[in-house]
Design an enzyme around this catalytic site. Sequence first.
Site, PDB file in Angstrom:
ATOM      1  N   ASN A  20      60.677  72.789  42.197  1.00  0.00           N
ATOM      2  CA  ASN A  20      60.900  72.180  43.509  1.00  0.00           C
ATOM      3  C   ASN A  20      62.264  72.603  44.051  1.00  0.00           C
ATOM      4  OD1 ASN A  20      61.813  70.505  41.389  1.00  0.00           O
ATOM      5  ND2 ASN A  20      61.650  68.639  42.600  1.00  0.00           N
ATOM      6  N   CYS A  63      57.536  71.624  46.954  1.00  0.00           N
ATOM      7  CA  CYS A  63      57.229  71.193  45.582  1.00  0.00           C
ATOM      8  C   CYS A  63      57.099  72.406  44.657  1.00  0.00           C
ATOM      9  CB  CYS A  63      55.907  70.430  45.546  1.00  0.00           C
ATOM     10  SG  CYS A  63      55.937  68.839  46.360  1.00  0.00           S
ATOM     11  N   GLU A  67      54.664  73.100  42.611  1.00  0.00           N
ATOM     12  CA  GLU A  67      53.322  73.699  42.613  1.00  0.00           C
ATOM     13  C   GLU A  67      53.158  74.667  43.778  1.00  0.00           C
ATOM     14  OE1 GLU A  67      54.237  70.554  42.424  1.00  0.00           O
ATOM     15  OE2 GLU A  67      52.661  69.276  41.608  1.00  0.00           O
ATOM     16  N   CYS A 125      51.277  66.171  44.234  1.00  0.00           N
ATOM     17  CA  CYS A 125      51.202  65.338  45.436  1.00  0.00           C
ATOM     18  C   CYS A 125      49.993  65.762  46.284  1.00  0.00           C
ATOM     19  CB  CYS A 125      52.495  65.433  46.245  1.00  0.00           C
ATOM     20  SG  CYS A 125      52.635  66.945  47.220  1.00  0.00           S
ATOM     21  N   CYS A 130      50.099  69.250  47.844  1.00  0.00           N
ATOM     22  CA  CYS A 130      49.872  70.342  46.880  1.00  0.00           C
ATOM     23  C   CYS A 130      48.398  70.433  46.489  1.00  0.00           C
ATOM     24  CB  CYS A 130      50.750  70.153  45.644  1.00  0.00           C
ATOM     25  SG  CYS A 130      52.493  70.503  45.986  1.00  0.00           S
TER      26      CYS A 130
HETATM   27  N1  THU Z   1      57.622  67.060  43.591  1.00  0.00           N
HETATM   28  C1  THU Z   1      57.090  68.222  43.123  1.00  0.00           C
HETATM   29  O1  THU Z   1      57.761  69.255  43.056  1.00  0.00           O
HETATM   30  N2  THU Z   1      55.794  68.206  42.734  1.00  0.00           N
HETATM   31  C2  THU Z   1      55.021  67.100  42.687  1.00  0.00           C
HETATM   32  O2  THU Z   1      53.875  67.176  42.296  1.00  0.00           O
HETATM   33  C3  THU Z   1      55.557  65.813  43.112  1.00  0.00           C
HETATM   34  C4  THU Z   1      56.879  65.843  43.751  1.00  0.00           C
HETATM   35  C5  THU Z   1      59.034  67.053  43.966  1.00  0.00           C
HETATM   36  C6  THU Z   1      59.340  66.908  45.429  1.00  0.00           C
HETATM   37  C7  THU Z   1      60.743  66.348  45.368  1.00  0.00           C
HETATM   38  O3  THU Z   1      61.655  67.430  45.246  1.00  0.00           O
HETATM   39  C8  THU Z   1      60.791  65.536  44.095  1.00  0.00           C
HETATM   40  O4  THU Z   1      59.681  65.968  43.345  1.00  0.00           O
HETATM   41  C9  THU Z   1      60.742  64.040  44.313  1.00  0.00           C
HETATM   42  O5  THU Z   1      59.682  63.698  45.123  1.00  0.00           O
END
Ligand code: THU
Length: 130
Positions: free
Chosen positions: A45, A56, A58, A89, A92
Amino acid sequence: MEAMTDKELVLLARAASENAHVPYSGFPVGAALECADGRIFTGCNVENRAYGGTICAERTAMVKAISEGCRDFARIAVYGDGKEYCYPCGACRQFMAEFNDGSMTVLCSRGTEDIKSFVLRELLPGIFGF
Ligand code: THU
């Protein structure tokens, strides 16, 4: 070459999480995406001070794959540095569904030992299409 185990893919996701840029949430996430031809793309991320610009882990991995010509997704591992399983999320999941019919495997991990395996359509039932 031997197929990579789920745990090995999660370990790559964890390694990718070490590159996360998370000054706002403090929550590093890593992803490792395996394509049908065996190529693997990792992502972390990357947050932005204008919060909506955050991407994110993913989607980072998927965009890397797409931009290198790989869009046949087979399996993705998600690693989050928290106590709970790290699930992708909604945005994603939808992004995965842009390139996949719902049959790809999604590995959600809690640490590196505890891994739950889903297919995308379980995490995103009733995939939108037109
Ligand atoms: N985040 C991800 O990278 N992937 C996920 O599946 C859930 C959330 C990140 C976004 C943000 O930088 C941090 O996690 C907190 O939400």
